[in-house]
Design a protein around this motif. Structure first.
Motif, PDB file in Angstrom:
ATOM      1  N   SER A 225       0.841  -1.203   0.000  1.00  0.00           N
ATOM      2  CA  SER A 225       0.000   0.000   0.000  1.00  0.00           C
ATOM      3  C   SER A 225       0.876   1.253   0.000  1.00  0.00           C
ATOM      4  O   SER A 225       0.546   2.252  -0.622  1.00  0.00           O
ATOM      5  N   GLU A 226       2.055   1.173   0.628  1.00  0.00           N
ATOM      6  CA  GLU A 226       2.982   2.310   0.583  1.00  0.00           C
ATOM      7  C   GLU A 226       3.459   2.555  -0.855  1.00  0.00           C
ATOM      8  O   GLU A 226       3.576   3.699  -1.318  1.00  0.00           O
ATOM      9  N   ARG A 227       3.721   1.465  -1.573  1.00  0.00           N
ATOM     10  CA  ARG A 227       4.179   1.610  -2.965  1.00  0.00           C
ATOM     11  C   ARG A 227       3.099   2.285  -3.814  1.00  0.00           C
ATOM     12  O   ARG A 227       3.390   3.143  -4.641  1.00  0.00           O
ATOM     13  N   TYR A 228       1.846   1.888  -3.596  1.00  0.00           N
ATOM     14  CA  TYR A 228       0.773   2.477  -4.404  1.00  0.00           C
ATOM     15  C   TYR A 228       0.471   3.921  -3.990  1.00  0.00           C
ATOM     16  O   TYR A 228       0.066   4.723  -4.829  1.00  0.00           O
ATOM     17  N   GLN A 229       0.681   4.253  -2.709  1.00  0.00           N
ATOM     18  CA  GLN A 229       0.486   5.663  -2.312  1.00  0.00           C
ATOM     19  C   GLN A 229       1.506   6.554  -3.015  1.00  0.00           C
ATOM     20  O   GLN A 229       1.180   7.628  -3.513  1.00  0.00           O
ATOM     21  N   ARG A 230       2.750   6.066  -3.067  1.00  0.00           N
ATOM     22  CA  ARG A 230       3.781   6.834  -3.769  1.00  0.00           C
ATOM     23  C   ARG A 230       3.444   6.919  -5.268  1.00  0.00           C
ATOM     24  O   ARG A 230       3.575   7.981  -5.881  1.00  0.00           O
ATOM     25  N   ALA A 231       2.967   5.799  -5.820  1.00  0.00           N
ATOM     26  CA  ALA A 231       2.632   5.782  -7.252  1.00  0.00           C
ATOM     27  C   ALA A 231       1.506   6.768  -7.556  1.00  0.00           C
ATOM     28  O   ALA A 231       1.525   7.466  -8.571  1.00  0.00           O
ATOM     29  N   ASP A 232       0.538   6.842  -6.670  1.00  0.00           N
ATOM     30  CA  ASP A 232      -0.592   7.769  -6.853  1.00  0.00           C
ATOM     31  C   ASP A 232      -0.113   9.208  -6.907  1.00  0.00           C
ATOM     32  O   ASP A 232      -0.499   9.972  -7.786  1.00  0.00           O
ATOM     33  N   GLU A 233       0.739   9.555  -5.939  1.00  0.00           N
ATOM     34  CA  GLU A 233       1.237  10.936  -5.927  1.00  0.00           C
ATOM     35  C   GLU A 233       2.159  11.178  -7.121  1.00  0.00           C
ATOM     36  O   GLU A 233       2.170  12.259  -7.722  1.00  0.00           O
ATOM     37  N   PHE A 234       2.917  10.150  -7.495  1.00  0.00           N
ATOM     38  CA  PHE A 234       3.815  10.239  -8.647  1.00  0.00           C
ATOM     39  C   PHE A 234       3.008  10.586  -9.908  1.00  0.00           C
ATOM     40  O   PHE A 234       3.340  11.498 -10.668  1.00  0.00           O
ATOM     41  N   LEU A 235       1.895   9.859 -10.119  1.00  0.00           N
ATOM     42  CA  LEU A 235       1.049  10.108 -11.303  1.00  0.00           C
ATOM     43  C   LEU A 235       0.411  11.493 -11.236  1.00  0.00           C
ATOM     44  O   LEU A 235       0.296  12.179 -12.244  1.00  0.00           O
ATOM     45  N   GLU A 236       0.010  11.871 -10.037  1.00  0.00           N
ATOM     46  CA  GLU A 236      -0.582  13.208  -9.883  1.00  0.00           C
ATOM     47  C   GLU A 236       0.427  14.278 -10.337  1.00  0.00           C
ATOM     48  O   GLU A 236       0.077  15.195 -11.088  1.00  0.00           O
ATOM     49  N   VAL A 237       1.678  14.124  -9.905  1.00  0.00           N
ATOM     50  CA  VAL A 237       2.685  15.132 -10.253  1.00  0.00           C
ATOM     51  C   VAL A 237       2.994  15.094 -11.750  1.00  0.00           C
ATOM     52  O   VAL A 237       3.074  16.144 -12.404  1.00  0.00           O
ATOM     53  N   THR A 238       3.160  13.896 -12.313  1.00  0.00           N
ATOM     54  CA  THR A 238       3.476  13.852 -13.755  1.00  0.00           C
ATOM     55  C   THR A 238       2.336  14.472 -14.554  1.00  0.00           C
ATOM     56  O   THR A 238       2.570  15.238 -15.487  1.00  0.00           O
ATOM     57  N   ALA A 239       1.089  14.187 -14.171  1.00  0.00           N
ATOM     58  CA  ALA A 239      -0.047  14.743 -14.925  1.00  0.00           C
ATOM     59  C   ALA A 239      -0.099  16.264 -14.775  1.00  0.00           C
ATOM     60  O   ALA A 239      -0.362  16.987 -15.742  1.00  0.00           O
ATOM     61  N   LYS A 240       0.177  16.762 -13.577  1.00  0.00           N
ATOM     62  CA  LYS A 240       0.212  18.226 -13.399  1.00  0.00           C
ATOM     63  C   LYS A 240       1.297  18.827 -14.313  1.00  0.00           C
ATOM     64  O   LYS A 240       1.092  19.880 -14.915  1.00  0.00           O
ATOM     65  N   LEU A 241       2.439  18.156 -14.380  1.00  0.00           N
ATOM     66  CA  LEU A 241       3.530  18.671 -15.222  1.00  0.00           C
ATOM     67  C   LEU A 241       3.139  18.639 -16.706  1.00  0.00           C
ATOM     68  O   LEU A 241       3.411  19.574 -17.454  1.00  0.00           O
ATOM     69  N   TRP A 242       2.495  17.550 -17.138  1.00  0.00           N
ATOM     70  CA  TRP A 242       2.090  17.473 -18.548  1.00  0.00           C
ATOM     71  C   TRP A 242       1.071  18.571 -18.882  1.00  0.00           C
ATOM     72  O   TRP A 242       0.974  19.005 -20.013  1.00  0.00           O
ATOM     73  N   ASP A 243       0.304  18.982 -17.848  1.00  0.00           N
ATOM     74  CA  ASP A 243      -0.707  20.026 -18.073  1.00  0.00           C
ATOM     75  C   ASP A 243      -0.169  21.428 -17.792  1.00  0.00           C
ATOM     76  O   ASP A 243      -0.922  22.402 -17.870  1.00  0.00           O
ATOM     77  N   SER A 244       1.124  21.526 -17.445  1.00  0.00           N
ATOM     78  CA  SER A 244       1.611  22.833 -17.002  1.00  0.00           C
ATOM     79  C   SER A 244       1.779  23.810 -18.174  1.00  0.00           C
ATOM     80  O   SER A 244       1.939  25.002 -17.970  1.00  0.00           O
ATOM     81  N   TRP A 245       1.760  23.290 -19.387  1.00  0.00           N
ATOM     82  CA  TRP A 245       1.655  24.139 -20.584  1.00  0.00           C
ATOM     83  C   TRP A 245       0.269  23.874 -21.166  1.00  0.00           C
ATOM     84  O   TRP A 245      -0.073  22.725 -21.482  1.00  0.00           O
ATOM     85  N   GLN A 246      -0.514  24.939 -21.312  1.00  0.00           N
ATOM     86  CA  GLN A 246      -1.831  24.733 -21.939  1.00  0.00           C
ATOM     87  C   GLN A 246      -1.642  24.373 -23.409  1.00  0.00           C
ATOM     88  O   GLN A 246      -0.664  24.790 -24.033  1.00  0.00           O
ATOM     89  N   ASP A 247      -2.613  23.627 -23.950  1.00  0.00           N
ATOM     90  CA  ASP A 247      -2.594  23.388 -25.395  1.00  0.00           C
ATOM     91  C   ASP A 247      -2.589  24.744 -26.089  1.00  0.00           C
ATOM     92  O   ASP A 247      -3.290  25.670 -25.662  1.00  0.00           O
ATOM     93  N   GLY A 248      -1.818  24.893 -27.127  1.00  0.00           N
ATOM     94  CA  GLY A 248      -1.812  26.163 -27.877  1.00  0.00           C
ATOM     95  C   GLY A 248      -0.885  27.215 -27.280  1.00  0.00           C
ATOM     96  O   GLY A 248      -0.883  28.363 -27.741  1.00  0.00           O
ATOM     97  N   ALA A 249      -0.099  26.852 -26.254  1.00  0.00           N
ATOM     98  CA  ALA A 249       0.792  27.847 -25.634  1.00  0.00           C
ATOM     99  C   ALA A 249       1.902  28.300 -26.585  1.00  0.00           C
ATOM    100  O   ALA A 249       2.386  29.419 -26.493  1.00  0.00           O
ATOM    101  N   LEU A 250       2.294  27.412 -27.499  1.00  0.00           N
ATOM    102  CA  LEU A 250       3.354  27.782 -28.453  1.00  0.00           C
ATOM    103  C   LEU A 250       2.799  28.728 -29.510  1.00  0.00           C
ATOM    104  O   LEU A 250       1.785  28.421 -30.147  1.00  0.00           O
ATOM    105  N   LYS A 251       3.416  29.860 -29.721  1.00  0.00           N
ATOM    106  CA  LYS A 251       2.943  30.835 -30.727  1.00  0.00           C
ATOM    107  C   LYS A 251       3.800  30.790 -31.991  1.00  0.00           C
ATOM    108  O   LYS A 251       3.279  30.919 -33.098  1.00  0.00           O
ATOM    109  N   LEU A 252       5.121  30.700 -31.825  1.00  0.00           N
ATOM    110  CA  LEU A 252       6.065  30.655 -32.951  1.00  0.00           C
ATOM    111  C   LEU A 252       5.771  31.740 -33.987  1.00  0.00           C
ATOM    112  O   LEU A 252       5.698  31.472 -35.195  1.00  0.00           O
ATOM    113  N   ASP A 253       5.565  32.944 -33.479  1.00  0.00           N
ATOM    114  CA  ASP A 253       5.254  34.072 -34.367  1.00  0.00           C
ATOM    115  C   ASP A 253       6.557  34.808 -34.678  1.00  0.00           C
ATOM    116  O   ASP A 253       7.039  35.619 -33.890  1.00  0.00           O
ATOM    117  N   LYS A 254       7.112  34.509 -35.834  1.00  0.00           N
ATOM    118  CA  LYS A 254       8.419  35.091 -36.185  1.00  0.00           C
ATOM    119  C   LYS A 254       8.340  36.612 -36.304  1.00  0.00           C
ATOM    120  O   LYS A 254       9.286  37.317 -35.960  1.00  0.00           O
TER     121      LYS A 254
END
Ligand SMILES: Cc1cc2nc3c(=O)[nH]c(=O)nc-3n(C[C@H](O)[C@H](O)[C@H](O)COP(=O)(O)O)c2cc1C
Length: 449
Positions: free
Chosen positions: A156-185
């Motif tokens: 259960s300790e392993r899965y608690q760590r895994a749960d928080e691990f997934l929470e953090v990775t998902a927050k990081l993947w969402d830390s740039w909104q879709d469309g954040a890149l403009k690339l306007d030369k």
């Protein structure tokens, strides 16, 4: 026989970045280029031509020493060793394929979420949305010993760590909104700072400021694959996984597992159809039933009981050398893979096996009873699909790449002829081919316990 369930099956390929199963490397038709890209790229091309959804690599962070507290049997027979790091291996496959999904195992036990989020986001960008992550919590003391720990933490300790691990990775993947890149030369706006934010995660296991140093990837989150089957593991998978990889000793236990996990997903507010359950199967294709049985026997001959026992000790993380090999297996406290132990219990009771016989069976087991002509194999696959024991299958080969070639040449056309499997890829990303949606930004909130 008329079909009773609409839709089509999904196919994935199970691989090790090394010799694989106990008998696999000894097979007369097995190739042994485990340390060269060409070996894996050949497999990738075969699977893509056959329209597989993805190839997936298992992993473990050390040489097992579960049998007799020694690496001897594991090294002697090549049980779970050697293994390349699967991440560069899947990158090599992705370089020569266009549609095939590529999945690798990475443990939440001995990494930081920032590294994992960056690695899988990089892979998802580089593959235009074909990356998958098999999330494991690790299950052996031998792995803990390589990271400054004496013992594996409890489940259960392993899965608690895994749960928080997934929470953090998902927050990081969402830390740039879709469309954040403009690339306007013209204006010089590379990206919109208002669309990129820190995550400021403060939890029991991890403190991460963020944001990730990469924009949101084509799939949002890589396809999350999971194989935990204890009650904690099922709950974790029902919340986070897009694909569950499992292994069963009978269609009945597969049906019960399927129903339970789908119900759990629904209870967590998810569409159960967005969680694909793929049991492992080992097809042995023959010109006739007799030919297939002969091939199975030939394969079994390659596996000494001691090698099978080492493999089983490793998978359940129990030292089986302590038991009388000619007596039945006593009940065990299993720290390793619960699903495999469950399977062993079912078979040991059904066949009255001694420990030695269990070892022999386990080392050479051909999961799913798919031994026969292509028509017989497809009949069984259809039954598993129709009776809701599976949404598809993880093809676990007896030997590589020939077993994949035989499956692609003889079984896939029969699946396609019956309308059970695609003839062309439906989408551009792995999520699209699997029929699992791209998570909206912030979706992680709905996945928490
Ligand atoms: C079919 C199958 C394949 C697995 N493959 C891996 C693997 O490659 N690496 C790993 O560390 N764990 C692997 N596992 C272990 C699980 O991911 C999980 O960590 C382990 O089963 C402990 O959780 P549980 O008790 O909930 O099953 C596998 C399990 C199953 C059933």
């Amino acid at each position: 026989m008329p079909r009773t369930r609409p839709g089509q099956i999904h196919l994935a390929a199970f691989m090790n970045a090394g010799p694989g199963g106990v008998g696999a490397w000894r097979h007369p038709d097995a190739e042994s280029g485990w340390f060269s890209p060409a070996f894996y790229q050949k497999v990738g091309r075969i699977l893509e031509a056959a329209r597989f959804d993805f190839v997936f690599f298992a992993d473990s962070l050390g040489i097992p020493r579960s049998f007799g507290n020694s690496i001897e049997n594991h090294v002697h027979y090549g049980v779970g060793t050697p293994r390349l790091d699967p991440i560069p291996v899947i990158a090599q496959i992705a370089a020569v394929t266009e549609h095939l999904g590529v999945g690798a195992t990475l443990s939440t036990g001995y990494q930081q979420p920032f590294n994992a989020a960056r690695t899988f986001s990089s892979l998802d960008h580089l593959t235009s949305g074909r990356a998958g992550w098999n999330v494991v919590t690790s299950f052996q003391d031998a792995e803990a010993l390589n990271f400054g720990n004496e013992k594996l933490p409890g489940r259960s300790e392993r899965y608690q760590r895994a749960d928080e691990f997934l929470e953090v990775t998902a927050k990081l993947w969402d830390s740039w909104q879709d469309g954040a890149l403009k690339l306007d030369k013209a204006s010089g706006d590379f990206a919109d700072p208002a669309a990129v934010a820190s995550i400021n995660h403060q939890g029991a296991h991890f403190q991460v400021q963020g944001p990730l140093s990469l924009p949101r990837s084509p799939q949002g989150y890589p396809v999350i694959i999971q194989a935990g089957s204890s009650p904690d593991g099922r709950d974790f998978a029902a919340r986070w996984a897009d694909v569950i990889f499992c292994s069963h000793a009978s269609i009945e236990s597969a049906i019960a597992f399927y129903a339970e996990v789908k119900a759990l997903a629904a209870r967590h507010g998810r569409d159960p159809d967005h969680l694909k359950i793929l049991p492992a199967v080992t097809p042995i294709v023959g010109r006739s039933e007799e030919d297939a049985e002969a091939r199975k026997l030939e394969f079994e001959e390659l596996v000494p009981a001691e090698a099978g026992l080492a493999r089983l000790s490793y998978h359940i993380d129990v030292d089986l050398s302590q038991f009388d090999l000619d007596k039945p297996l006593p009940p065990l406290e299993v720290k390793g893979v619960y699903g495999h132990y469950h399977e062993v219990l079912e078979v040991a009771a059904r066949e009255n096996f001694t420990v030695r016989q269990l070892g022999k069976w386990y080392g050479a087991r051909t999961e799913g009873d798919l031994v026969g002509t292509p028509a017989v194999i497809v009949d069984r696959m259809e039954e598993w699909f129709d009776r809701r024991a599976a949404d598809g299958f993880m093809i676990s080969p007896t030997h590589v790449p020939a077993a994949f070639e035989q499956f692609a040449e003889h079984v896939v056309p029969e699946l396609q002829r019956r309308g059970l499997f695609r003839t062309e890829y439906e989408g551009a990303t792995l999520r699209e081919n699997l029929g699992v949606p791209r998570p909206a930004s912030g979706e992680w909130k709905s996945r928490l316990r």
